[in-house]
Scaffold this active site. Sequence first.
Site, short mmCIF file in Angstrom:
data_model
loop_
_atom_site.label_atom_id
_atom_site.label_comp_id
_atom_site.label_asym_id
_atom_site.label_seq_id
_atom_site.Cartn_x
_atom_site.Cartn_y
_atom_site.Cartn_z
N HIS A 162 9.78 -13.07 -31.06
CA HIS A 162 10.58 -12.03 -30.40
C HIS A 162 10.97 -10.95 -31.41
O HIS A 162 11.70 -11.21 -32.37
CB HIS A 162 11.83 -12.65 -29.78
CG HIS A 162 12.46 -11.81 -28.72
ND1 HIS A 162 13.49 -12.25 -27.94
CD2 HIS A 162 12.20 -10.54 -28.31
CE1 HIS A 162 13.85 -11.30 -27.09
NE2 HIS A 162 13.09 -10.25 -27.31
N ALA B 100 -1.84 -1.49 -16.75
CA ALA B 100 -1.77 -2.43 -17.88
C ALA B 100 -1.00 -3.67 -17.46
O ALA B 100 -0.11 -3.61 -16.61
CB ALA B 100 -1.06 -1.79 -19.08
N LYS C 213 -2.21 -3.68 -26.36
CA LYS C 213 -1.92 -2.25 -26.22
C LYS C 213 -2.30 -1.50 -27.49
O LYS C 213 -2.80 -0.37 -27.42
CB LYS C 213 -0.44 -2.03 -25.89
CG LYS C 213 -0.05 -2.42 -24.48
CD LYS C 213 -0.79 -1.61 -23.41
CE LYS C 213 -0.33 -0.17 -23.34
NZ LYS C 213 -0.97 0.57 -22.23
N ASN D 72 11.64 1.12 -24.13
CA ASN D 72 11.86 0.31 -22.93
C ASN D 72 12.33 1.16 -21.75
O ASN D 72 13.35 1.84 -21.85
CB ASN D 72 12.92 -0.77 -23.21
CG ASN D 72 12.34 -1.99 -23.87
OD1 ASN D 72 11.45 -1.90 -24.70
ND2 ASN D 72 12.87 -3.15 -23.52
N ASP E 17 15.15 -18.60 -27.57
CA ASP E 17 14.44 -17.33 -27.76
C ASP E 17 12.94 -17.53 -27.58
O ASP E 17 12.41 -18.63 -27.77
CB ASP E 17 14.72 -16.80 -29.17
CG ASP E 17 14.66 -15.28 -29.23
OD1 ASP E 17 14.22 -14.66 -28.24
OD2 ASP E 17 15.06 -14.72 -30.27
N THR F 195 -7.44 -6.54 -18.95
CA THR F 195 -6.96 -5.29 -18.38
C THR F 195 -6.73 -4.23 -19.46
O THR F 195 -7.21 -3.10 -19.35
CB THR F 195 -5.65 -5.51 -17.61
OG1 THR F 195 -5.89 -6.42 -16.52
CG2 THR F 195 -5.11 -4.21 -17.05
N TYR G 59 0.67 -9.16 -25.90
CA TYR G 59 0.79 -7.91 -25.15
C TYR G 59 0.68 -6.70 -26.06
O TYR G 59 -0.14 -5.81 -25.84
CB TYR G 59 2.12 -7.87 -24.39
CG TYR G 59 2.53 -6.46 -24.00
CD1 TYR G 59 1.73 -5.69 -23.17
CD2 TYR G 59 3.71 -5.89 -24.49
CE1 TYR G 59 2.09 -4.39 -22.82
CE2 TYR G 59 4.07 -4.60 -24.15
CZ TYR G 59 3.26 -3.85 -23.32
OH TYR G 59 3.61 -2.57 -22.99
N THR H 232 3.10 1.98 -25.57
CA THR H 232 4.42 1.40 -25.80
C THR H 232 4.81 1.46 -27.27
O THR H 232 3.95 1.48 -28.15
CB THR H 232 4.42 -0.08 -25.35
OG1 THR H 232 5.63 -0.72 -25.76
CG2 THR H 232 3.26 -0.85 -25.99
N ASP H 233 6.11 1.42 -27.53
CA ASP H 233 6.58 1.37 -28.91
C ASP H 233 6.35 0.00 -29.55
O ASP H 233 6.44 -0.15 -30.77
CB ASP H 233 8.07 1.75 -29.01
CG ASP H 233 8.99 0.83 -28.20
OD1 ASP H 233 8.50 -0.07 -27.49
OD2 ASP H 233 10.22 1.03 -28.27
N GLU H 234 6.02 -1.00 -28.74
CA GLU H 234 5.86 -2.35 -29.28
C GLU H 234 4.65 -2.46 -30.21
O GLU H 234 4.54 -3.42 -30.98
CB GLU H 234 5.78 -3.38 -28.15
CG GLU H 234 7.07 -3.47 -27.36
CD GLU H 234 7.12 -4.67 -26.44
OE1 GLU H 234 6.60 -5.74 -26.82
OE2 GLU H 234 7.68 -4.54 -25.33
#
Length: 352
Positions: free
Chosen positions: A292, A81, A162, A187, A288, A98, A158, A132-134
């Site tokens: 975010h 990924a 995912k 993370n 930042d 990807t 991103y 991922t947790d994102e």
Amino acid sequence: MILVTGGAGFIGSNFVLDWLAQSDEPVLNLDALTYAGNLANLASLQGDARHTFVHGDICNRELIDQLLATHRPRAIVHFAAESHVDRSIHGPGAFMKTNVDGTFTLLEAARAYWQGLEGEAKAGFRFHHVSTDEVYGSLKPTDPPFAETNPYEPNSPYSASKAASDHLVRAWHHTYGLPVVTTNCSNNYGPYHFPEKLIPLMIVNALAGKPLPVYGDGQQIRDWLYVKDHCSGIRAVLAGGRLGETYNIGGWNEQANIDIVKIVCSLLDELRPDAAGPYSRLITYVTDRPGHDRRYAIDARKIEQELGWRPAETFQTGIRKTVEWYLANEAWVAEVQSGAYKDWLSTNYQAR
């Protein structure tokens, strides 16, 4: 044999090394060797007949079909990924190719291969998707950690890519019966981490006497998972996870970014003191990044209750091991700091 995609990247290479340290079952390792893929991570496996490396892209259906037909793996563990949020903001197209197209191609190849299996080989086949947790979005300070039932609310290109790949995996199970499991991790940190992510970047910059760039006020909170703990969690889910289920793998370690940076500085003060003074003098706050997320945290009770998994490392033990590894492997760091990597750092941080 198992097929590992992205097995020369940070988490993938740790998984391959960990797998072969604990098992003689061979690994077929497919990696496109983009900026974050590094064969030096796998140098200790040179000449090891249990490890077969193939340089290739998961978007190449002909190659995937050939590898499955030739090597006949009992499982696919899919790490490959694009995974860096900042890079996804500057260039989202590679992430769609990807993470979405690549996962689709891999699922279709796996489906055709699985449907051609018979008996125990078909019953035992697994497609393990590493995510991922994102994908869950961002938490407020008082919100409970992410559970597997949380709605998806991705906030970056991103995490959106995912999330899309997670949905594809789920759909291929429910529509076609493909035997899948998915893990969503917090993370990761540890050895072989490409030095554009927070912890290795702070270590590398501090040792070079460069500024330690901290986004915004540095109060973004993440749940930190030592990479070898992540590998053990994946093995547990691959071996015993229920088909079609998602398992969150977390470290039970919520830390603010600025606290992470100060801990790294303190360890470096102890292990590699600088005559110019404490490394914390190098901390520099920068603008930042857009969108975010403020806080991530993983509720990892499901994997513990069903499979008996818990992380072995605390953050204190894991971060010390990580800093010690980077101090002991400065040649590896120097090698990965290519011209392309330096160009990327300039692109991301120069205007902040």
